[in-house]
Design a protein around this motif. Sequence first.
Motif, PDB file in Angstrom:
ATOM      1  N   GLY A 273      15.810   6.680  -5.482  1.00 51.26           N
ATOM      2  CA  GLY A 273      14.354   6.573  -5.549  1.00 51.26           C
ATOM      3  C   GLY A 273      13.773   6.904  -6.908  1.00 51.26           C
ATOM      4  O   GLY A 273      12.662   7.408  -7.003  1.00 51.26           O
TER       5      GLY A 273
ATOM      6  N   ILE B 140       4.481  -5.459  -2.122  1.00 49.60           N
ATOM      7  CA  ILE B 140       3.396  -5.140  -1.202  1.00 49.60           C
ATOM      8  C   ILE B 140       3.818  -5.347   0.256  1.00 49.60           C
ATOM      9  O   ILE B 140       3.640  -4.475   1.095  1.00 49.60           O
ATOM     10  CB  ILE B 140       2.150  -5.991  -1.512  1.00 49.60           C
ATOM     11  CG1 ILE B 140       1.623  -5.666  -2.901  1.00 49.60           C
ATOM     12  CG2 ILE B 140       1.049  -5.711  -0.478  1.00 49.60           C
ATOM     13  CD1 ILE B 140       0.419  -6.458  -3.297  1.00 49.60           C
TER      14      ILE B 140
ATOM     15  N   PRO C 137       8.686  -4.393   1.194  1.00 47.01           N
ATOM     16  CA  PRO C 137       9.306  -3.454   0.257  1.00 47.01           C
ATOM     17  C   PRO C 137      10.806  -3.327   0.469  1.00 47.01           C
ATOM     18  O   PRO C 137      11.493  -2.774  -0.362  1.00 47.01           O
ATOM     19  CB  PRO C 137       8.594  -2.128   0.536  1.00 47.01           C
ATOM     20  CG  PRO C 137       7.598  -2.384   1.577  1.00 47.01           C
ATOM     21  CD  PRO C 137       7.744  -3.754   2.096  1.00 47.01           C
TER      22      PRO C 137
ATOM     23  N   VAL D  67      10.183   3.817   0.666  1.00 47.98           N
ATOM     24  CA  VAL D  67       9.050   4.664   0.335  1.00 47.98           C
ATOM     25  C   VAL D  67       8.166   4.772   1.552  1.00 47.98           C
ATOM     26  O   VAL D  67       7.850   3.780   2.186  1.00 47.98           O
ATOM     27  CB  VAL D  67       8.256   4.055  -0.835  1.00 47.98           C
ATOM     28  CG1 VAL D  67       8.760   4.603  -2.115  1.00 47.98           C
ATOM     29  CG2 VAL D  67       8.334   2.567  -0.829  1.00 47.98           C
ATOM     30  N   LYS D  68       7.816   5.962   1.863  1.00 49.15           N
ATOM     31  CA  LYS D  68       6.940   6.148   2.997  1.00 49.15           C
ATOM     32  C   LYS D  68       5.503   6.033   2.526  1.00 49.15           C
ATOM     33  O   LYS D  68       5.185   6.337   1.390  1.00 49.15           O
ATOM     34  CB  LYS D  68       7.190   7.520   3.614  1.00 49.15           C
ATOM     35  CG  LYS D  68       8.481   7.576   4.378  1.00 49.15           C
ATOM     36  CD  LYS D  68       8.665   8.951   4.959  1.00 49.15           C
ATOM     37  CE  LYS D  68       8.775   9.983   3.868  1.00 49.15           C
ATOM     38  NZ  LYS D  68       9.078  11.311   4.364  1.00 49.15           N
ATOM     39  N   ASP D  69       4.645   5.580   3.410  1.00 52.15           N
ATOM     40  CA  ASP D  69       3.233   5.576   3.070  1.00 52.15           C
ATOM     41  C   ASP D  69       2.751   7.013   3.103  1.00 52.15           C
ATOM     42  O   ASP D  69       2.592   7.619   4.149  1.00 52.15           O
ATOM     43  CB  ASP D  69       2.451   4.737   4.079  1.00 52.15           C
ATOM     44  CG  ASP D  69       2.761   3.282   3.881  1.00 52.15           C
ATOM     45  OD1 ASP D  69       2.975   2.902   2.714  1.00 52.15           O
ATOM     46  OD2 ASP D  69       2.801   2.537   4.858  1.00 52.15           O
ATOM     47  N   LYS D  70       2.522   7.518   1.923  1.00 48.71           N
ATOM     48  CA  LYS D  70       2.094   8.898   1.864  1.00 48.71           C
ATOM     49  C   LYS D  70       0.584   8.936   2.060  1.00 48.71           C
ATOM     50  O   LYS D  70      -0.073   7.913   2.138  1.00 48.71           O
ATOM     51  CB  LYS D  70       2.460   9.492   0.512  1.00 48.71           C
ATOM     52  CG  LYS D  70       3.946   9.660   0.376  1.00 48.71           C
ATOM     53  CD  LYS D  70       4.246  10.313  -0.947  1.00 48.71           C
ATOM     54  CE  LYS D  70       5.736  10.301  -1.222  1.00 48.71           C
ATOM     55  NZ  LYS D  70       6.029  10.558  -2.594  1.00 48.71           N
ATOM     56  N   GLU D  71       0.098  10.125   2.110  1.00 48.10           N
ATOM     57  CA  GLU D  71      -1.348  10.275   2.158  1.00 48.10           C
ATOM     58  C   GLU D  71      -1.942   9.696   0.894  1.00 48.10           C
ATOM     59  O   GLU D  71      -1.312   9.673  -0.161  1.00 48.10           O
ATOM     60  CB  GLU D  71      -1.697  11.771   2.244  1.00 48.10           C
ATOM     61  CG  GLU D  71      -1.535  12.327   3.629  1.00 48.10           C
ATOM     62  CD  GLU D  71      -2.546  11.750   4.595  1.00 48.10           C
ATOM     63  OE1 GLU D  71      -3.729  12.012   4.434  1.00 48.10           O
ATOM     64  OE2 GLU D  71      -2.139  11.007   5.520  1.00 48.10           O
ATOM     65  N   ARG D  72      -3.157   9.207   0.997  1.00 42.82           N
ATOM     66  CA  ARG D  72      -3.732   8.518  -0.132  1.00 42.82           C
ATOM     67  C   ARG D  72      -3.815   9.397  -1.368  1.00 42.82           C
ATOM     68  O   ARG D  72      -3.432   9.011  -2.450  1.00 42.82           O
ATOM     69  CB  ARG D  72      -5.120   8.012   0.230  1.00 42.82           C
ATOM     70  CG  ARG D  72      -5.270   6.580  -0.152  1.00 42.82           C
ATOM     71  CD  ARG D  72      -6.682   6.191   0.035  1.00 42.82           C
ATOM     72  NE  ARG D  72      -7.330   6.403  -1.245  1.00 42.82           N
ATOM     73  CZ  ARG D  72      -8.238   5.588  -1.715  1.00 42.82           C
ATOM     74  NH1 ARG D  72      -8.608   4.559  -1.024  1.00 42.82           N
ATOM     75  NH2 ARG D  72      -8.794   5.796  -2.868  1.00 42.82           N
ATOM     76  N   PHE D  73      -4.332  10.558  -1.204  1.00 43.23           N
ATOM     77  CA  PHE D  73      -4.390  11.461  -2.349  1.00 43.23           C
ATOM     78  C   PHE D  73      -3.493  12.619  -2.052  1.00 43.23           C
ATOM     79  O   PHE D  73      -3.736  13.394  -1.148  1.00 43.23           O
ATOM     80  CB  PHE D  73      -5.812  11.948  -2.581  1.00 43.23           C
ATOM     81  CG  PHE D  73      -6.762  10.836  -2.725  1.00 43.23           C
ATOM     82  CD1 PHE D  73      -6.600   9.934  -3.749  1.00 43.23           C
ATOM     83  CD2 PHE D  73      -7.772  10.653  -1.815  1.00 43.23           C
ATOM     84  CE1 PHE D  73      -7.462   8.882  -3.869  1.00 43.23           C
ATOM     85  CE2 PHE D  73      -8.627   9.617  -1.935  1.00 43.23           C
ATOM     86  CZ  PHE D  73      -8.474   8.719  -2.971  1.00 43.23           C
ATOM     87  N   GLU D  74      -2.475  12.675  -2.811  1.00 45.24           N
ATOM     88  CA  GLU D  74      -1.504  13.692  -2.505  1.00 45.24           C
ATOM     89  C   GLU D  74      -1.598  14.756  -3.577  1.00 45.24           C
ATOM     90  O   GLU D  74      -1.659  14.428  -4.742  1.00 45.24           O
ATOM     91  CB  GLU D  74      -0.140  13.056  -2.505  1.00 45.24           C
ATOM     92  CG  GLU D  74       0.892  13.873  -1.836  1.00 45.24           C
ATOM     93  CD  GLU D  74       2.259  13.327  -2.182  1.00 45.24           C
ATOM     94  OE1 GLU D  74       3.208  13.728  -1.563  1.00 45.24           O
ATOM     95  OE2 GLU D  74       2.330  12.508  -3.078  1.00 45.24           O
TER      96      GLU D  74
END
Lengths: 343, 288
Positions: free
Chosen positions: A58, A302, A305, A336-343
């Motif tokens: 990664g 997009i 992935p 890649v996991k969809d993380k929180e928008r603002f990390e």
Amino acid sequence: MRHEKYFSLKNLTFLIIIIALIFFPYVADSRTLTILMTQIFIFSILAMSYDILLGYTGIVSFGHAMFFGIGAYTTAILLSTYNNTMMIFLISIIVGMIFAGIVSFLVGLLTLRLKSHFFAMLTLAISGLFLVVAEKWRTVTKGNDGFTFRAPDVFRDRVIFYFFVLVCLVVVFLVLRRFVNSPLGKVLIAVRENEQRTRSLGFRTLHYKVTASVVAGVVASLSGSLYAISLRFVNTSVMSMDITLDALLMTIIGGVGTLIGPIVGSLVIETAQHYLSGLANDYPIFERWIIFFGMLYILAVIFFPKGIVGTVYVKYLTWKSKKAKPQLPTQSVPLVKDKERFE
Amino acid sequence: MDLFISLFINGLATGMLIFLLAAGLTLIFGLMDVLNFAHGGLFVWGAYSGIFVYTWSGSFIVGILGAIVTGFVLGWITEKLIITPVYGNHVQQILITLGFMLVLSECIKVVFGPNSIPVDVPSYLAGSWEIGEVIVIKYRIFIIVIGLVIFGIFQYVLKKTKIGLIVRAGVMDKEMVQVLGINIKRVFLFVFMTGSAMAAFGGMLMAPYSGVIYAEMGMEYAILGFIVVVIGGMGSFSGSLMAAILVGLAGSFMAYYVPYLSLAVNMILMAIVLIFRPQGLFTNAKEG
């Protein structure tokens, strides 16, 4: 943990593909096709090595071309300085690998402690540095003009070289498959999924990342050596950003996080490149075939992935689990996991 | 001494051009946490479209406006199509912006042709002044003045206006700004478009300076931009000016005294900064 049967469906498929590839040069009686296949194998090796970094650990490196270039230059320089025997060629592969290993170890040690952005930029800069050195050190590399050299006499027959590269590909594939399935490989996947948590479990993630970078660098150097032999010519383009981009495109389009993916990607891209540049005579737009790949690549990042192989594999798993019993695929881990928008 | 002054002016002018590129990058990174590898593509699109408008209309000012409009439009497209789907995911951001860079620079070749295009300095900026022994090229002074003016305008906007306040607050703490009822997505879009327009503007000014434009120059200058952003500190606006001048001067002096090191010196500088002071030379550790 892994109880794989030797005659599983997977292994049988590999065997059939390999046998088909062995007979390929005799069935397809065309020099161009054999050369194209050789090229595909060489770039498969490069893309697989890139996938060790991108797909399994990664980390995004923009400096992969330097290891490719190190291999290509080592082979070319040794073969032109000494005589063009098989022995020197094999030695040059080993020397290139050792050199690439040392460079990737040092670069990795310095850069891998940085965050992804900085790492990507620094590898870009360091490989740019290697390109500059290759261009300026004209007494050894002949700069941008490059130089030709004589390949070992055995490889004058393209078919023999085809087999040599095929053997390299199979060996690299098996070694890397063993590598990513080893406990070490599992830690790398853990680093990809969540580096902080891996560290809190007591793994020194830097050591594992450096190991991955060394393995990737060494394998890339092998593909560089083979590439130099296939062209019998080397110039600074082997160090250029384009090589890294090729590896990146092949890995993303084929499928990150699998070893088959890069091979499929290499097959797709090299074949398309070959035929699309043939079309360019009739339709000028195909001269810029890379645009289509750029767009395909953006769409892949997009929407898919996981790339071609990853998407097919997930489809297959859901199909199988639907047939048997409702059960989620546990094997496939997204890159890649969809993380929180603002990390 | 005259040699020293002309090298100094040369370096300063290059530094200002890189600053225009890097300022957008650093603001976008500081606010949005996005490293835009496609920034060089916007730079080269600014150069090509600006020169296209310039040759078509015959006016350099109109050409600059054309470049800025292109920058805004491309910035809007990039933010909406490329950046929005991958917010918060660094690996995907790096991959996708690099892919977009590829598409942008290849599209240049389709639209404007693959050959490099020679560009002349407009007549009222051509030529040079002679001050004593020193020959000062007018266009370089023009670039330096423009760069300083842009820096002044942005400093004013950032420090004295409401939108500047929001942007600075966003760099420090995005969630808090959102909690206070500000639609941060709109601010993101605004900053991204402004950054892109600045890159395009820089590209347009670059074209007569180097005398020739080609599609690959986007990547070359983007690398310089990254180096400046790293040296100046991610998200630091004034830091990027200092670092850009440093890089410009280093490049100009090295190119004269140690030519074979000129390309390497900036990369070595960046590597040293990244290894020993990753937050940048011109930021406080607190901010970084």
